[in-house]
Design a protein around this motif. Structure first.
Motif, PDB file in Angstrom:
ATOM      1  N   TYR A  73      10.633  39.916  99.704  1.00 31.21           N
ATOM      2  CA  TYR A  73      10.454  38.606 100.321  1.00 31.21           C
ATOM      3  C   TYR A  73      10.780  37.510  99.313  1.00 31.21           C
ATOM      4  O   TYR A  73      10.504  37.652  98.129  1.00 31.21           O
ATOM      5  CB  TYR A  73       9.002  38.443 100.788  1.00 31.21           C
ATOM      6  CG  TYR A  73       8.558  39.549 101.719  1.00 31.21           C
ATOM      7  CD1 TYR A  73       8.660  39.401 103.097  1.00 31.21           C
ATOM      8  CD2 TYR A  73       8.059  40.747 101.222  1.00 31.21           C
ATOM      9  CE1 TYR A  73       8.267  40.421 103.949  1.00 31.21           C
ATOM     10  CE2 TYR A  73       7.664  41.771 102.069  1.00 31.21           C
ATOM     11  CZ  TYR A  73       7.775  41.604 103.433  1.00 31.21           C
ATOM     12  OH  TYR A  73       7.394  42.617 104.267  1.00 31.21           O
ATOM     13  N   VAL A  87      12.998  34.605 108.218  1.00 34.61           N
ATOM     14  CA  VAL A  87      14.401  34.890 108.531  1.00 34.61           C
ATOM     15  C   VAL A  87      14.711  36.270 107.970  1.00 34.61           C
ATOM     16  O   VAL A  87      14.251  36.619 106.875  1.00 34.61           O
ATOM     17  CB  VAL A  87      15.336  33.820 107.910  1.00 34.61           C
ATOM     18  CG1 VAL A  87      16.800  34.224 108.025  1.00 34.61           C
ATOM     19  CG2 VAL A  87      15.101  32.472 108.572  1.00 34.61           C
ATOM     20  N   TYR A 125      12.402  34.306 103.506  1.00 38.40           N
ATOM     21  CA  TYR A 125      13.536  35.181 103.793  1.00 38.40           C
ATOM     22  C   TYR A 125      13.103  36.606 103.477  1.00 38.40           C
ATOM     23  O   TYR A 125      12.699  36.904 102.347  1.00 38.40           O
ATOM     24  CB  TYR A 125      14.732  34.760 102.944  1.00 38.40           C
ATOM     25  CG  TYR A 125      15.960  35.638 103.081  1.00 38.40           C
ATOM     26  CD1 TYR A 125      16.393  36.089 104.320  1.00 38.40           C
ATOM     27  CD2 TYR A 125      16.694  36.000 101.971  1.00 38.40           C
ATOM     28  CE1 TYR A 125      17.519  36.886 104.441  1.00 38.40           C
ATOM     29  CE2 TYR A 125      17.831  36.789 102.076  1.00 38.40           C
ATOM     30  CZ  TYR A 125      18.226  37.227 103.322  1.00 38.40           C
ATOM     31  OH  TYR A 125      19.350  38.019 103.435  1.00 38.40           O
ATOM     32  N   ARG A 172      21.853  37.553 111.765  1.00 35.18           N
ATOM     33  CA  ARG A 172      20.668  36.958 111.140  1.00 35.18           C
ATOM     34  C   ARG A 172      19.744  36.450 112.245  1.00 35.18           C
ATOM     35  O   ARG A 172      20.191  35.908 113.243  1.00 35.18           O
ATOM     36  CB  ARG A 172      21.128  35.810 110.246  1.00 35.18           C
ATOM     37  CG  ARG A 172      20.068  35.214 109.395  1.00 35.18           C
ATOM     38  CD  ARG A 172      20.693  34.225 108.441  1.00 35.18           C
ATOM     39  NE  ARG A 172      20.519  34.769 107.114  1.00 35.18           N
ATOM     40  CZ  ARG A 172      20.398  34.026 106.034  1.00 35.18           C
ATOM     41  NH1 ARG A 172      20.502  32.717 106.100  1.00 35.18           N
ATOM     42  NH2 ARG A 172      20.199  34.580 104.866  1.00 35.18           N
ATOM     43  N   GLU A 207      17.738  39.857 108.487  1.00 38.45           N
ATOM     44  CA  GLU A 207      19.025  40.311 109.020  1.00 38.45           C
ATOM     45  C   GLU A 207      18.891  41.705 109.614  1.00 38.45           C
ATOM     46  O   GLU A 207      18.063  42.500 109.180  1.00 38.45           O
ATOM     47  CB  GLU A 207      20.072  40.302 107.905  1.00 38.45           C
ATOM     48  CG  GLU A 207      20.345  38.888 107.424  1.00 38.45           C
ATOM     49  CD  GLU A 207      21.087  38.813 106.117  1.00 38.45           C
ATOM     50  OE1 GLU A 207      21.141  39.821 105.387  1.00 38.45           O
ATOM     51  OE2 GLU A 207      21.586  37.726 105.810  1.00 38.45           O
ATOM     52  N   THR A 221      12.204  30.271 100.390  1.00 39.00           N
ATOM     53  CA  THR A 221      13.387  29.434 100.210  1.00 39.00           C
ATOM     54  C   THR A 221      13.023  28.230  99.351  1.00 39.00           C
ATOM     55  O   THR A 221      11.857  27.844  99.261  1.00 39.00           O
ATOM     56  CB  THR A 221      13.948  28.955 101.567  1.00 39.00           C
ATOM     57  OG1 THR A 221      12.937  28.193 102.224  1.00 39.00           O
ATOM     58  CG2 THR A 221      14.381  30.125 102.425  1.00 39.00           C
ATOM     59  N   TYR A 236      11.092  28.386 104.972  1.00 37.93           N
ATOM     60  CA  TYR A 236      10.799  29.684 105.573  1.00 37.93           C
ATOM     61  C   TYR A 236      10.792  30.745 104.485  1.00 37.93           C
ATOM     62  O   TYR A 236      11.197  30.505 103.358  1.00 37.93           O
ATOM     63  CB  TYR A 236      11.829  30.039 106.649  1.00 37.93           C
ATOM     64  CG  TYR A 236      13.254  30.124 106.146  1.00 37.93           C
ATOM     65  CD1 TYR A 236      13.763  31.302 105.601  1.00 37.93           C
ATOM     66  CD2 TYR A 236      14.103  29.019 106.213  1.00 37.93           C
ATOM     67  CE1 TYR A 236      15.063  31.379 105.129  1.00 37.93           C
ATOM     68  CE2 TYR A 236      15.409  29.092 105.752  1.00 37.93           C
ATOM     69  CZ  TYR A 236      15.875  30.275 105.209  1.00 37.93           C
ATOM     70  OH  TYR A 236      17.169  30.348 104.741  1.00 37.93           O
ATOM     71  N   ILE A 284      14.306  39.644 102.558  1.00 35.42           N
ATOM     72  CA  ILE A 284      15.571  40.101 101.989  1.00 35.42           C
ATOM     73  C   ILE A 284      15.881  41.526 102.413  1.00 35.42           C
ATOM     74  O   ILE A 284      17.002  41.848 102.789  1.00 35.42           O
ATOM     75  CB  ILE A 284      15.533  40.004 100.455  1.00 35.42           C
ATOM     76  CG1 ILE A 284      15.422  38.541 100.051  1.00 35.42           C
ATOM     77  CG2 ILE A 284      16.744  40.667  99.822  1.00 35.42           C
ATOM     78  CD1 ILE A 284      15.195  38.343  98.580  1.00 35.42           C
ATOM     79  N   MET A 337      15.686  34.636 113.237  1.00 31.11           N
ATOM     80  CA  MET A 337      14.526  33.867 112.800  1.00 31.11           C
ATOM     81  C   MET A 337      13.396  34.102 113.787  1.00 31.11           C
ATOM     82  O   MET A 337      13.619  34.172 114.991  1.00 31.11           O
ATOM     83  CB  MET A 337      14.837  32.375 112.738  1.00 31.11           C
ATOM     84  CG  MET A 337      13.617  31.515 112.380  1.00 31.11           C
ATOM     85  SD  MET A 337      14.013  29.778 112.196  1.00 31.11           S
ATOM     86  CE  MET A 337      13.734  29.607 110.437  1.00 31.11           C
TER      87      MET A 337
END
Length: 177
Positions: free
Chosen positions: A69, A126, A79, A157, A128, A72, A77, A81, A159
């Motif tokens: 994690y 967010v 991300y 991607r 992917e 940003t 938010y 990862i 959210m």
């Protein structure tokens, strides 16, 4: 309301409470030993000091999954990862024998939402999708919204924010007694 332990379903339909804790060096290094994980969690990409890694563990300390994690820069938010199940529960690695645990992805995303709340990012996350099947799963089961990829032709991607994030997060809330 309190945040309750994460509960996964085992392949025998029993439920097990798991913990999500900061990953140790041993957790990360275990991804390089047999049975090997899909990803080497000691890679330079995942070793970035700005990336916070967490381990999901069973009560007997068995490593079930890892999540990475990153907040940003503007705290807009979190991300997510990367999130990966251990080989024994990874559907792409154990399709013939079945997975040992189910619900890992939802729990790791719910943890990401909690991580986002705890760090002032309103619960927005967010992430992917590695496959089209996962993309459908995120959209249909979590109501995640597809957003533009970070790079042209990159992975899909998504959210989770507002009510959609709350819906997933609230699966892990219980009333205080």
């Amino acid at each position: 309301m309190i945040f309750s332990p994460y509960v996964l379903q085992k392949s025998n339909h029993a439920c097990v409470q798991v913990e999500i804790l900061p990953a140790t060096a041993e957790d990360v290094n275990s991804t390089r030993r047999e049975p090997r994980w899909q990803t080497d969690w000691t890679s330079a990409y995942l070793s970035n000091p700005a990336v916070e890694k967490y381990a999901m563990k069973a009560p007997d300390r068995e490593l079930i999954a890892l999540g990475a994690y990153q907040i940003t820069g503007r705290k807009a938010y979190v991300y997510i990862i990367y999130a990966e199940s251990a080989p024994h529960s990874n559907p792409t690695m154990e399709p013939k024998h079945g997975r040992k645990y189910y619900g890992i992805g939802a729990a790791l995303i719910a943890f990401g939402i909690k991580f986002s709340i705890d760090h002032g990012c309103r619960g927005d996350v967010v992430f992917e999708a590695k496959t089209d099947e996962l993309a459908r799963h995120y959209a249909e089961d979590f109501h995640a919204r597809q957003i533009p990829s970070a790079s042209s032709g990159g992975p899909k991607r998504f959210m989770l924010a507002d009510e959609d994030a709350w819906r997933l997060f609230s699966r892990y809330l219980t009333e205080e007694e």
